[in-house]
Design a protein around this motif. Structure first.
Motif, PDB file in Angstrom:
ATOM      1  N   GLY A 134      -4.860   6.995   2.375  1.00  0.00           N
ATOM      2  CA  GLY A 134      -4.325   7.322   3.776  1.00  0.00           C
ATOM      3  C   GLY A 134      -3.239   8.445   3.797  1.00  0.00           C
ATOM      4  O   GLY A 134      -3.034   8.878   4.691  1.00  0.00           O
ATOM      5  N   ASP A 135      -2.481   8.939   2.263  1.00  0.00           N
ATOM      6  CA  ASP A 135      -1.436   9.718   2.657  1.00  0.00           C
ATOM      7  C   ASP A 135      -2.613  10.787   2.365  1.00  0.00           C
ATOM      8  O   ASP A 135      -3.200  11.417   1.145  1.00  0.00           O
ATOM      9  CB  ASP A 135      -0.412   9.203   1.049  1.00  0.00           C
ATOM     10  CG  ASP A 135       0.488  10.377   0.905  1.00  0.00           C
ATOM     11  OD1 ASP A 135       1.055  11.110   1.279  1.00  0.00           O
ATOM     12  OD2 ASP A 135       1.735   9.994   0.410  1.00  0.00           O
ATOM     13  N   PRO A 136      -2.170  12.173   3.489  1.00  0.00           N
ATOM     14  CA  PRO A 136      -2.147  12.846   3.106  1.00  0.00           C
ATOM     15  C   PRO A 136      -2.046  14.319   1.983  1.00  0.00           C
ATOM     16  O   PRO A 136      -2.646  14.387   0.859  1.00  0.00           O
ATOM     17  CB  PRO A 136      -1.829  14.019   4.744  1.00  0.00           C
ATOM     18  CG  PRO A 136      -1.414  12.914   5.533  1.00  0.00           C
ATOM     19  CD  PRO A 136      -1.478  11.611   4.581  1.00  0.00           C
ATOM     20  N   SER A 137      -0.602  13.566   2.040  1.00  0.00           N
ATOM     21  CA  SER A 137      -0.717  14.291  -0.152  1.00  0.00           C
ATOM     22  C   SER A 137      -1.563  14.116  -0.728  1.00  0.00           C
ATOM     23  O   SER A 137      -1.324  14.531  -1.561  1.00  0.00           O
ATOM     24  CB  SER A 137       1.427  14.065  -0.254  1.00  0.00           C
ATOM     25  OG  SER A 137       1.513  12.573  -0.497  1.00  0.00           O
ATOM     26  N   GLN A 138      -1.422  12.654  -0.792  1.00  0.00           N
ATOM     27  CA  GLN A 138      -2.396  11.615  -2.444  1.00  0.00           C
ATOM     28  C   GLN A 138      -3.396  12.546  -2.226  1.00  0.00           C
ATOM     29  O   GLN A 138      -3.928  13.172  -3.005  1.00  0.00           O
ATOM     30  CB  GLN A 138      -1.570  10.455  -2.118  1.00  0.00           C
ATOM     31  CG  GLN A 138      -1.113   9.939  -2.469  1.00  0.00           C
ATOM     32  CD  GLN A 138      -0.590  10.178  -4.047  1.00  0.00           C
ATOM     33  OE1 GLN A 138      -1.581  10.555  -4.948  1.00  0.00           O
ATOM     34  NE2 GLN A 138       0.468  10.682  -4.623  1.00  0.00           N
ATOM     35  N   GLU A 143      -8.593  14.984  -3.389  1.00  0.00           N
ATOM     36  CA  GLU A 143      -8.972  16.537  -3.227  1.00  0.00           C
ATOM     37  C   GLU A 143      -9.050  18.090  -4.361  1.00  0.00           C
ATOM     38  O   GLU A 143      -9.990  18.979  -5.399  1.00  0.00           O
ATOM     39  CB  GLU A 143      -8.789  17.539  -1.915  1.00  0.00           C
ATOM     40  CG  GLU A 143      -9.623  16.540  -0.809  1.00  0.00           C
ATOM     41  CD  GLU A 143      -9.235  17.326   0.465  1.00  0.00           C
ATOM     42  OE1 GLU A 143      -8.388  18.190   1.146  1.00  0.00           O
ATOM     43  OE2 GLU A 143      -9.537  16.440   1.548  1.00  0.00           O
ATOM     44  N   ARG A 144      -7.474  18.561  -4.845  1.00  0.00           N
ATOM     45  CA  ARG A 144      -7.709  19.244  -6.272  1.00  0.00           C
ATOM     46  C   ARG A 144      -8.090  18.930  -7.668  1.00  0.00           C
ATOM     47  O   ARG A 144      -8.940  19.591  -7.970  1.00  0.00           O
ATOM     48  CB  ARG A 144      -6.008  20.028  -6.287  1.00  0.00           C
ATOM     49  CG  ARG A 144      -5.720  20.745  -5.318  1.00  0.00           C
ATOM     50  CD  ARG A 144      -4.377  21.237  -5.515  1.00  0.00           C
ATOM     51  NE  ARG A 144      -3.603  20.095  -4.842  1.00  0.00           N
ATOM     52  CZ  ARG A 144      -2.603  19.481  -4.364  1.00  0.00           C
ATOM     53  NH1 ARG A 144      -3.261  19.860  -2.991  1.00  0.00           N
ATOM     54  NH2 ARG A 144      -1.330  18.216  -4.633  1.00  0.00           N
ATOM     55  N   MET A 145      -7.925  17.582  -7.308  1.00  0.00           N
ATOM     56  CA  MET A 145      -8.531  17.381  -8.847  1.00  0.00           C
ATOM     57  C   MET A 145     -10.183  16.946  -8.636  1.00  0.00           C
ATOM     58  O   MET A 145     -11.009  17.050  -9.711  1.00  0.00           O
ATOM     59  CB  MET A 145      -8.466  15.449  -9.224  1.00  0.00           C
ATOM     60  CG  MET A 145      -7.082  15.488  -9.895  1.00  0.00           C
ATOM     61  SD  MET A 145      -6.183  13.439 -10.051  1.00  0.00           S
ATOM     62  CE  MET A 145      -6.627  13.177  -8.698  1.00  0.00           C
ATOM     63  N   PHE A 148       0.625  -1.293   0.178  1.00  0.00           N
ATOM     64  CA  PHE A 148      -0.042   0.069   0.134  1.00  0.00           C
ATOM     65  C   PHE A 148       0.820   1.376   0.063  1.00  0.00           C
ATOM     66  O   PHE A 148       1.236   2.346  -0.965  1.00  0.00           O
ATOM     67  CB  PHE A 148      -1.069  -0.335   1.668  1.00  0.00           C
ATOM     68  CG  PHE A 148      -1.947   0.982   1.405  1.00  0.00           C
ATOM     69  CD1 PHE A 148      -3.142   1.593   0.721  1.00  0.00           C
ATOM     70  CD2 PHE A 148      -1.501   2.055   2.370  1.00  0.00           C
ATOM     71  CE1 PHE A 148      -3.991   2.354   0.289  1.00  0.00           C
ATOM     72  CE2 PHE A 148      -2.802   3.534   2.301  1.00  0.00           C
ATOM     73  CZ  PHE A 148      -3.415   3.227   1.117  1.00  0.00           C
ATOM     74  N   PHE A 149       2.120   1.552   1.225  1.00  0.00           N
ATOM     75  CA  PHE A 149       2.752   2.301   1.139  1.00  0.00           C
ATOM     76  C   PHE A 149       3.276   2.303  -0.142  1.00  0.00           C
ATOM     77  O   PHE A 149       4.081   3.691  -0.421  1.00  0.00           O
ATOM     78  CB  PHE A 149       3.499   2.061   2.074  1.00  0.00           C
ATOM     79  CG  PHE A 149       1.872   2.757   3.140  1.00  0.00           C
ATOM     80  CD1 PHE A 149       1.685   4.377   3.487  1.00  0.00           C
ATOM     81  CD2 PHE A 149       1.809   2.157   4.174  1.00  0.00           C
ATOM     82  CE1 PHE A 149       0.814   4.443   4.191  1.00  0.00           C
ATOM     83  CE2 PHE A 149       0.650   2.497   5.319  1.00  0.00           C
ATOM     84  CZ  PHE A 149       0.591   3.856   4.953  1.00  0.00           C
ATOM     85  N   ALA A 150       3.813   1.379  -0.691  1.00  0.00           N
ATOM     86  CA  ALA A 150       5.542   1.623  -1.660  1.00  0.00           C
ATOM     87  C   ALA A 150       4.895   1.684  -3.004  1.00  0.00           C
ATOM     88  O   ALA A 150       5.389   2.660  -3.557  1.00  0.00           O
ATOM     89  CB  ALA A 150       6.526   0.201  -1.763  1.00  0.00           C
ATOM     90  N   LEU A 151       3.513   1.294  -3.699  1.00  0.00           N
ATOM     91  CA  LEU A 151       2.876   1.805  -4.829  1.00  0.00           C
ATOM     92  C   LEU A 151       2.348   2.952  -4.900  1.00  0.00           C
ATOM     93  O   LEU A 151       1.302   3.636  -3.493  1.00  0.00           O
ATOM     94  CB  LEU A 151       1.625   0.365  -5.400  1.00  0.00           C
ATOM     95  CG  LEU A 151       2.953  -0.958  -4.833  1.00  0.00           C
ATOM     96  CD1 LEU A 151       2.141  -1.641  -5.403  1.00  0.00           C
ATOM     97  CD2 LEU A 151       3.862  -0.061  -6.142  1.00  0.00           C
ATOM     98  N   PRO A 152       2.017   3.870  -5.753  1.00  0.00           N
ATOM     99  CA  PRO A 152       1.120   5.181  -5.610  1.00  0.00           C
ATOM    100  C   PRO A 152      -0.257   4.496  -5.974  1.00  0.00           C
ATOM    101  O   PRO A 152      -0.518   3.471  -5.663  1.00  0.00           O
ATOM    102  CB  PRO A 152       1.749   5.549  -7.492  1.00  0.00           C
ATOM    103  CG  PRO A 152       1.853   4.685  -8.326  1.00  0.00           C
ATOM    104  CD  PRO A 152       2.691   3.460  -7.544  1.00  0.00           C
ATOM    105  N   PRO A 153      -1.023   5.429  -5.938  1.00  0.00           N
ATOM    106  CA  PRO A 153      -2.836   4.985  -5.504  1.00  0.00           C
ATOM    107  C   PRO A 153      -3.180   4.655  -6.988  1.00  0.00           C
ATOM    108  O   PRO A 153      -3.962   5.512  -6.931  1.00  0.00           O
ATOM    109  CB  PRO A 153      -3.107   6.723  -4.685  1.00  0.00           C
ATOM    110  CG  PRO A 153      -2.206   7.486  -5.638  1.00  0.00           C
ATOM    111  CD  PRO A 153      -1.441   6.310  -5.654  1.00  0.00           C
ATOM    112  N   LEU A 154      -3.354   3.550  -7.157  1.00  0.00           N
ATOM    113  CA  LEU A 154      -3.725   2.826  -7.997  1.00  0.00           C
ATOM    114  C   LEU A 154      -4.930   3.081  -8.048  1.00  0.00           C
ATOM    115  O   LEU A 154      -5.482   2.518  -7.043  1.00  0.00           O
ATOM    116  CB  LEU A 154      -3.601   1.695  -9.186  1.00  0.00           C
ATOM    117  CG  LEU A 154      -1.367   1.695  -9.201  1.00  0.00           C
ATOM    118  CD1 LEU A 154      -0.900   0.177  -8.988  1.00  0.00           C
ATOM    119  CD2 LEU A 154      -0.761   2.454  -9.910  1.00  0.00           C
TER     120      LEU A 154
END
Length: 881
Positions: free
Chosen positions: A780-784, A789-791, A17-23
């Motif tokens: 779960g990553d605040p930056s992601q 939210e911007r999208m 989960f934390f190693a890969l981008p939010p696919l």
């Protein structure tokens, strides 16, 4: 010896989960943890083929460690929602792979693994623990090893000495002293790994150490042990993996078995892991191969017979074989036709030589044709004198609307997704052993084309049903499909380029760059490779003594932001920036564009891509004409090279402030609506509000800052980003944003609503119903999550603007065909349309284009009027309004 593989499932869920981008898949389900876990599992099974295997998971609820120490793992945050939603799918993957699952209330996965390892050894098995957890080193024995599939590393007893400095049995002694922050095991605060190793090497165990604590030196360490001795004993207990849990090991239950292939393929398709599904699809019974036999069509009679097949309607699949030439230069070598029932045929040669019944069928506007990627086919047919009017169905465009986040909308992915069908599975990769084909095209290519034609015909009605269920069928039939022939014409028309003018500009730039190099060498104190970041860093930070601002993996940064900040300390960074800018302009545009001119037409022919941007925007490639510079003297001179031929003018029509107008419509903010109804300038109005000044006192810089605020709001910019853009402090930028939301309160409500809807539904929609899944909102990553939210804020606005320009292109194109056929649409750049118009038709074209583009607002039922600025000139620089 036979092997037992014990896989630490819980640890690898977190790791994936934390190693890969939010696919995510097209339905908005985040899938990175499932994908990472599944690929790890398959790697172990494929590469090592264990005789016995189990996947071990933690069970919810407290364990004996929580009873002994209530703060155990208390610092860990709750499992991210994006991860928890994937857990059921991970369990389904394990089940479909026929792998035993071990989990038990009150016991952690580590304890279950430890117990099974010892019981497996007792059954005479070699044990492999699949994990990346260092705690497991205490379980190493001559018959138990550790394998980390991510690092592809093996560990045995000897590695415990390398990692901890002690044998496996004493690893817990080290951990009891040093603690473990990941599990909130306290240890002895003030004692680290080196001191722990020294103490255990001397005393053997924690109990012996505490019994002989008076012998410990230095005094500081002894004081720590006297004060925290019980913590050390408790921490050792917490770190010790149990090997006597009430879990049975019956070898027959753990024996490796074949997967449940049908269930596994279905699940992988649901998750949209198409490559993984394809790998297992070959293990399932083959369905009837579509296009298994491709008949030859050589004359009118054979063509009539194929087209008249009973029950063959409603869709005829068309799959042409093109040569290797790009875009408008591509020619047809042959073409396959297929029906949904799998019947397929192939005709050799150029379109103009095909049997008449085939040509008549393609030209018949009442017949429905289906193609995977229609635009290249229409371009190639037109090149050979054949037009194929609609209605047509493009499976690639349909899949794009259904799955806008999918990277590639290939027919292979569509066939697997819709039909569970592996395209090309029946074709051999070996040299063709068939008798020589009657045609010049290789027989394997003929078979694959026939299969593709039949597959497109079969999936089209199913895709149509999905579009209807999603609410996107009208967008597909009324916008995206009518747009294809418009794009075809734009690409055919091309843009005339002043090659000689660019040649002169190239020579001028060459001279200026030579002078700049001399200046740079003088300021640097010697020659160096200006294009080398490493050598530039040496010059700036060692030779000149400038203070580095940021470090990268390869050294100190010399990127644009860094050089911009350093320019205040020394002349050289500014010259480097200018050199980089001019070098890029020269190589990317001035020198490259003339090489891309089509020798047949003498023009640049870009490709406008309809299925790339998830927002719905068109993109331009080969070359990218949407990215021609618009600022700076040299950028504007490059635009001067885009010209109209003699007797013609360029007409540029650009929507004015279209995204703020869409923002006004979607938010229904009274103040915004009033600004546009009165024909006021939104940026001036915003400046008046945030600076609290009358119009006469608003400066150009204030208006520019207000414009950045407006577009920053649309794109979800942060105070930091706005401050960087307009050169103010973060506090000032934050004040501007807050003032905007105070004055235009309904805009804030819209943005909050968009984010909430995106989280609830998993996607956002435009005015015309275009969907965009945003799985990042569940991260779960605040930056992601911030990215999501911007999208969610921007996608309905930018997507609606994309829909609007597409509708305008279709309507303008239709009217030009009817009323001014000599006027050509030659490019679309974001909110701007560019036309090539004969001098005598200029005024009529201006009125038609402006009127039709502004009337598009009524077609979308916008609450505010649209405004189009029109410019005219002999080149793009002059004509741009």
């Amino acid at each position: 010896m036979p092997t037992l593989y014990l896989i630490d499932g819980s640890a690898y869920i977190y790791r994936a989960f934390f190693a890969l981008p939010p696919l995510s898949n097209s339905k908005g389900l985040q899938t990175n943890a499932v994908y990472g876990f599944t690929t790890m599992l398959l790697k172990v099974l494929r590469d090592h083929r264990p005789d016995y295997v189990a996947v071990v998971f933690d069970e919810k609820g407290p364990t004996h460690r929580h009873e002994a120490f209530k703060e155990y793992k208390a610092q860990r945050p709750p499992m991210p929602q994006g991860m928890s939603a994937q857990i059921p799918y991970i369990h389904r993957v394990v089940e479909a792979l026929s792998l035993p699952v071990i989990r038990q209330a009150g016991y952690e996965a580590d304890d279950l693994i430890g117990t099974l390892a010892r019981k497996g050894e007792g059954e005479g098995l070699d044990v492999v623990i699949v994990t990346s957890d260092k705690d497991m080193f205490q379980l190493l024995t001559p018959k138990t090893r550790i394998y980390d599939p991510v690092k592809d590393k093996w560990f045995n007893e000897a590695d415990s000495l390398v990692r901890f400095g002690v044998e496996p049995a004493r690893v817990v002694e080290i951990m009891g002293l040093m603690g473990d922050t990941s599990d909130n095991i306290p240890g002895v605060k003030g004692i680290g790994e080196k001191t722990a190793l020294k103490l255990i090497s001397q005393f053997g165990t924690i109990d012996e150490l505490l019994r002989r604590v008076e012998e410990v030196t230095p005094a500081k360490t002894k004081a720590l042990l006297l004060a925290q001795g019980e913590n050390a004993r408790m921490s050792k207990q917490l770190a010790t993996i149990e090997i006597d849990c009430p879990v049975e090991f019956v070898p027959a239950r753990f024996q490796a078995k074949a997967p449940h292939t049908e269930a596994l393929v279905s699940l992988l398709r649901e998750l949209e892991f198409m490559t993984l599904a394809k790998a297992f699809q070959g293990d399932t019974p083959e369905p009837n191969r579509l296009g298994a036999e491709v008949i030859d069509i050589r004359d009118d009679a054979e063509a009539k017979q194929f087209l008249a097949r009973p029950g063959a309607e409603p869709f005829l699949g068309v799959s042409c074989v093109l040569n290797d030439e790009p875009g408008v230069r591509a020619d047809i070598r042959g073409c396959a036709f297929g029906w949904p029932d799998g019947a397929a045929a192939f005709v050799q040669g150029e379109a103009r030589s095909w049997p008449r019944p085939l040509i008549d069928y393609l030209r018949d506007g009442s017949r429905r044709k289906v193609v995977q990627d229609l635009k290249p086919l229409l371009l190639a047919l037109h090149r050979q004198g054949l037009d194929m009017p609609g209605p047509s169905f493009d499976t690639m465009v349909a899949d794009y609307l259904l799955n806008p986040n999918r990277r590639a909308h290939t027919l292979e992915a569509i066939a697997m997704d819709v039909l569970s069908y592996q395209l090309g599975a029946g074709a051999s990769d070996k040299p063709d052993e068939d008798p020589p084909s009657l045609f010049d095209v290789d027989a394997r290519v003929i078979r694959r084309s026939g299969e593709a034609a039949a597959v497109t015909a079969k999936v089209a009605p199913l895709l149509r049903d999905r579009l209807r269920a999603q609410g996107s069928l009208s967008l597909f039939e009324d916008v995206e499909m009518p747009l294809v022939p418009v794009l075809v014409e734009i690409e055919q028309n091309g843009f005339l380029l002043n090659v000689e003018g660019l040649g002169a500009l190239s020579r001028e730039l060459e001279r200026e760059l030579e002078q700049m190099v001399g200046t740079i060498y003088r300021l640097a104190g010697g020659e160096f490779n200006i294009g080398s970041p490493k050598q530039l860093a040496t010059v700036l930070f060692e030779n000149l003594g400038l203070k580095p601002l940021r470090k990268t993996k390869t050294g100190f940064s010399t990127d644009e932001d860094t050089l911009t900040q350093l320019a205040g300390q020394h002349e050289l960074p500014a010259h480097i920036l200018n050199y980089r800018t001019l070098t890029k302009l020269k190589s990317t545009y001035v020198d490259a564009l003339p090489q891309l001119v089509n020798p047949d037409s003498g023009r640049l022919h870009t490709s406008l891509n309809q299925t790339v941007a998830a927002t719905g925007r068109l993109s331009s490639t080969d070359p990218n004409l949407q990215n021609i510079p618009v600022k700076g003297d040299y950028g504007l001179r490059i635009r001067e090279a885009f010209i109209a031929p003699p007797g013609h003018q360029l007409l540029c029509a650009d929507y004015s402030q279209v995204e703020p107008r869409i923002l006004a419509h979607l938010s229904q903010d009274p103040r915004l609506l009033d600004v546009f109804e009165k024909g006021e300038d939104i940026h001036m109005a915003t400046a008046m509000e945030i600076f609290n000044l009358p119009a006469g006192e608003v400066t150009r810089e204030m208006r520019r800052a207000a414009k950045s605020v407006v577009f920053g709001i649309v794109y979800g910019i942060s105070p930091f980003g706005l401050a960087s853009n307009i050169g103010v402090t973060q506090a000032e930028a934050k004040h501007y944003i807050e003032t905007f939301f105070e004055k235009f309160a309904a805009v804030r409500a819209l943005m909050d609503r968009n984010i909430d809807d995106g989280k609830t539904k998993g996607y956002t929609t435009t005015i015309l119903g275009r969907r965009r899944p945003i799985p990042e909102l569940q991260s779960g990553d605040p930056s992601q999550r911030g990215v999501g939210e911007r999208m969610a804020v921007n996608s309905p606005i930018q997507g609606s603007a994309a829909d609007l320009i597409k509708v305008a292109m279709i309507n303008v194109h239709r009217r030009l065909q009817d009323e001014l056929p000599a006027c050509k649409m030659i490019l679309q750049v974001h909110d701007e349309l560019i036309f090539e118009v004969p001098d005598g038709a200029l005024e009529q074209a201006k009125q038609l284009v402006k009127g039709e583009m502004e009337a598009t607002g009524a077609a979308l039922k916008l609450s505010v009027p649209l405004k189009v600025d029109v410019g005219v000139g002999g080149n793009w620089r002059v004509a741009h309004p």
